[in-house]
Design an enzyme around this catalytic site. Sequence first.
Site, PDB file in Angstrom:
ATOM      1  N   ASP A  36      61.080  49.251  47.942  1.00 33.68           N
ATOM      2  CA  ASP A  36      59.825  49.871  47.497  1.00 33.68           C
ATOM      3  C   ASP A  36      59.737  49.951  45.979  1.00 33.68           C
ATOM      4  O   ASP A  36      58.678  49.689  45.389  1.00 33.68           O
ATOM      5  CB  ASP A  36      59.706  51.287  48.100  1.00 33.68           C
TER       6      ASP A  36
ATOM      7  N   VAL B   4      60.931  48.114  43.732  1.00 34.82           N
ATOM      8  CA  VAL B   4      60.627  46.810  43.101  1.00 34.82           C
ATOM      9  C   VAL B   4      59.140  46.512  43.259  1.00 34.82           C
ATOM     10  O   VAL B   4      58.443  46.135  42.319  1.00 34.82           O
ATOM     11  CB  VAL B   4      61.469  45.685  43.750  1.00 34.82           C
ATOM     12  N   TYR B   5      58.628  46.774  44.493  1.00 31.04           N
ATOM     13  CA  TYR B   5      57.194  46.548  44.740  1.00 31.04           C
ATOM     14  C   TYR B   5      56.376  47.426  43.774  1.00 31.04           C
ATOM     15  O   TYR B   5      55.464  46.946  43.084  1.00 31.04           O
ATOM     16  CB  TYR B   5      56.845  46.884  46.201  1.00 31.04           C
TER      17      TYR B   5
ATOM     18  N   GLU C 226      21.984  25.939  34.164  1.00 30.55           N
ATOM     19  CA  GLU C 226      21.730  27.175  34.918  1.00 30.55           C
ATOM     20  C   GLU C 226      22.679  28.286  34.464  1.00 30.55           C
ATOM     21  O   GLU C 226      23.782  27.995  34.006  1.00 30.55           O
ATOM     22  CB  GLU C 226      21.991  26.928  36.421  1.00 30.55           C
TER      23      GLU C 226
ATOM     24  N   LYS D 250      25.459  30.999  35.124  1.00 28.38           N
ATOM     25  CA  LYS D 250      26.528  31.086  36.116  1.00 28.38           C
ATOM     26  C   LYS D 250      26.598  32.544  36.581  1.00 28.38           C
ATOM     27  O   LYS D 250      27.154  33.402  35.911  1.00 28.38           O
ATOM     28  CB  LYS D 250      27.859  30.657  35.520  1.00 28.38           C
TER      29      LYS D 250
ATOM     30  N   ARG E 266      32.647  31.385  50.989  1.00 32.76           N
ATOM     31  CA  ARG E 266      33.317  30.123  50.668  1.00 32.76           C
ATOM     32  C   ARG E 266      34.724  30.075  51.260  1.00 32.76           C
ATOM     33  O   ARG E 266      35.187  29.029  51.704  1.00 32.76           O
ATOM     34  CB  ARG E 266      33.379  29.947  49.157  1.00 32.76           C
TER      35      ARG E 266
ATOM     36  N   GLU F 180      24.735  32.051  45.317  1.00 31.43           N
ATOM     37  CA  GLU F 180      25.615  33.151  44.907  1.00 31.43           C
ATOM     38  C   GLU F 180      25.055  34.457  45.447  1.00 31.43           C
ATOM     39  O   GLU F 180      23.856  34.725  45.362  1.00 31.43           O
ATOM     40  CB  GLU F 180      25.686  33.192  43.372  1.00 31.43           C
TER      41      GLU F 180
ATOM     42  N   LYS G 162      24.770  20.726  34.997  1.00 29.67           N
ATOM     43  CA  LYS G 162      24.873  19.766  36.101  1.00 29.67           C
ATOM     44  C   LYS G 162      24.090  18.509  35.749  1.00 29.67           C
ATOM     45  O   LYS G 162      23.018  18.596  35.140  1.00 29.67           O
ATOM     46  CB  LYS G 162      24.254  20.342  37.388  1.00 29.67           C
TER      47      LYS G 162
ATOM     48  N   LYS H   3      32.265  28.683  30.079  1.00 28.26           N
ATOM     49  CA  LYS H   3      32.555  30.099  30.293  1.00 28.26           C
ATOM     50  C   LYS H   3      32.417  30.848  28.977  1.00 28.26           C
ATOM     51  O   LYS H   3      32.868  30.375  27.926  1.00 28.26           O
ATOM     52  CB  LYS H   3      33.988  30.271  30.821  1.00 28.26           C
TER      53      LYS H   3
HETATM   54  N1  LIG Z   1      27.760  30.943  40.010  1.00 31.08           N
HETATM   55  C1  LIG Z   1      26.714  30.114  39.864  1.00 31.08           C
HETATM   56  O1  LIG Z   1      25.647  30.522  39.383  1.00 31.08           O
HETATM   57  C2  LIG Z   1      26.813  28.695  40.320  1.00 31.08           C
HETATM   58  C3  LIG Z   1      25.778  27.770  40.075  1.00 31.08           C
HETATM   59  N2  LIG Z   1      24.652  28.133  39.396  1.00 31.08           N
HETATM   60  N3  LIG Z   1      25.892  26.496  40.526  1.00 31.08           N
HETATM   61  C4  LIG Z   1      26.991  26.116  41.224  1.00 31.08           C
HETATM   62  O2  LIG Z   1      27.058  24.838  41.672  1.00 31.08           O
HETATM   63  C5  LIG Z   1      27.950  24.543  42.780  1.00 31.08           C
HETATM   64  C6  LIG Z   1      27.563  23.186  43.342  1.00 31.08           C
HETATM   65  C7  LIG Z   1      28.848  22.536  43.842  1.00 31.08           C
HETATM   66  C8  LIG Z   1      29.991  23.272  43.237  1.00 31.08           C
HETATM   67  C9  LIG Z   1      29.430  24.429  42.416  1.00 31.08           C
HETATM   68  N4  LIG Z   1      28.027  26.947  41.481  1.00 31.08           N
HETATM   69  C10 LIG Z   1      27.964  28.233  41.025  1.00 31.08           C
HETATM   70  O3  LIG Z   1      29.011  29.057  41.275  1.00 31.08           O
HETATM   71  C11 LIG Z   1      30.255  28.456  41.694  1.00 31.08           C
HETATM   72  C12 LIG Z   1      30.447  28.496  43.168  1.00 31.08           C
HETATM   73  C13 LIG Z   1      31.944  28.538  43.382  1.00 31.08           C
HETATM   74  C14 LIG Z   1      32.567  28.927  42.074  1.00 31.08           C
HETATM   75  C15 LIG Z   1      31.431  29.193  41.118  1.00 31.08           C
HETATM   76  O4  LIG Z   1      31.144  30.576  41.137  1.00 31.08           O
END
Ligand SMILES: NC(=O)c1c(N)nc(OC2CCCC2)nc1O[C@@H]1CCC[C@@H]1O
Length: 331
Positions: free
Chosen positions: A39, A41-42, A118, A120, A141, A175, A291, A315
């Site tokens: 424990d 160690v955990y 787009e 994210k 997913r 999403e 994309k 990012k």
């Molecule tokens: N989080 C997002 O807004 C977003 C986006 N606008 N467009 C995509 O295109 C997909 C298409 C095929 C692989 C990714 N993925 C997004 O999020 C991905 C999904 C899995 C990991 C990212 O969060």
Amino acid sequence: AEQAKNDHEVAAAKVRDLVTQLNGWRTQYYDQDAPTVEDHVYDETYRQLQDLEAAYPDLITPESPTQAVGGTPSGDLPKVPHPIPMLSMGDVFSLTELKDWAQRLEAGVDTPVAYNVELKIDGLSLSLVYEQGRLVQGSTRGNGRIGEDVTANVRTIASVPQTLPEPLDIEVRGECYMPKAAFATLNAQREADGAPTFANPRNAAAGSLRQLDSKVTASRQLDTFMYTVIDPERFGIATQHEALAFMARLGFATNPTAIVAEDLNTIDDYITAQTADRDSLAYGIDGIVVKVNDLALQEELGNTVKVPRWEIAYKFPAEIAKTVVRDIEWT
Ligand SMILES: NC(=O)c1c(N)nc(OC2CCCC2)nc1O[C@@H]1CCC[C@@H]1O
């Protein structure tokens, strides 16, 4: 800022190792009733993870054992196969890397390349399947090939259409996220109830969507932005931008900020503008997705084992390191 970036990357690797180590021990302890570690160690390892997550909150993931607290998802949601895998995507962390990615991609193509750009959205991936225009399945997913069945839960999300204006057989992906205001309200309520709070909106969305009890999901004000049509050629869709418009016409929530960029300066301007707007958005974003707009070209470029070659996520620098995004000439 360079040192902070390195510290962050070192911390990220350490967090990943600790999460794997601790989850491995947890599985042995809880599932196989065969603890292989004392424990203390955990506990010591768990405290290391807690300290790192406190120092770098953006490294907290739903899989972290520190998030496995009351009211969290149950491991026994039914599984759902994804015949077309739900992929993740490659990341770049600077405009220079983004430019390199685009130039490498364009070197292999003999026509000008337009991009669909787009936000994210910082949530978790969601697949929605409709038969004859009726929602028949919602799933997460998971590992990309096997997800969890969250059909009953997605039926409680206001922005998910129960039926479509046309009797289509179609799958769309996007999403699922928790708006910032809903996140703040939820955590205030949990604080008041003495329940553990969620570390960030993404974890709150994951913990709320992956529930066995859809009444819990219904109480959590989740929302969606859809961004992929599966087999778009079946609907006469030739570009990513058209796919977004098509989904909007069917009643799906799509993010209104997407643009088609013919050149990299336009992408640069979009990144600068959206970075400035980030704090005022009603939802969390953790970058920008670039994309290839032409879907036939996407097919041609294909995917690597885990990520498409035809898209990249830019990012934002981690919150801790406020870097100034300079105007870089894309010459
Ligand atoms: N989080 C997002 O807004 C977003 C986006 N606008 N467009 C995509 O295109 C997909 C298409 C095929 C692989 C990714 N993925 C997004 O999020 C991905 C999904 C899995 C990991 C990212 O969060």
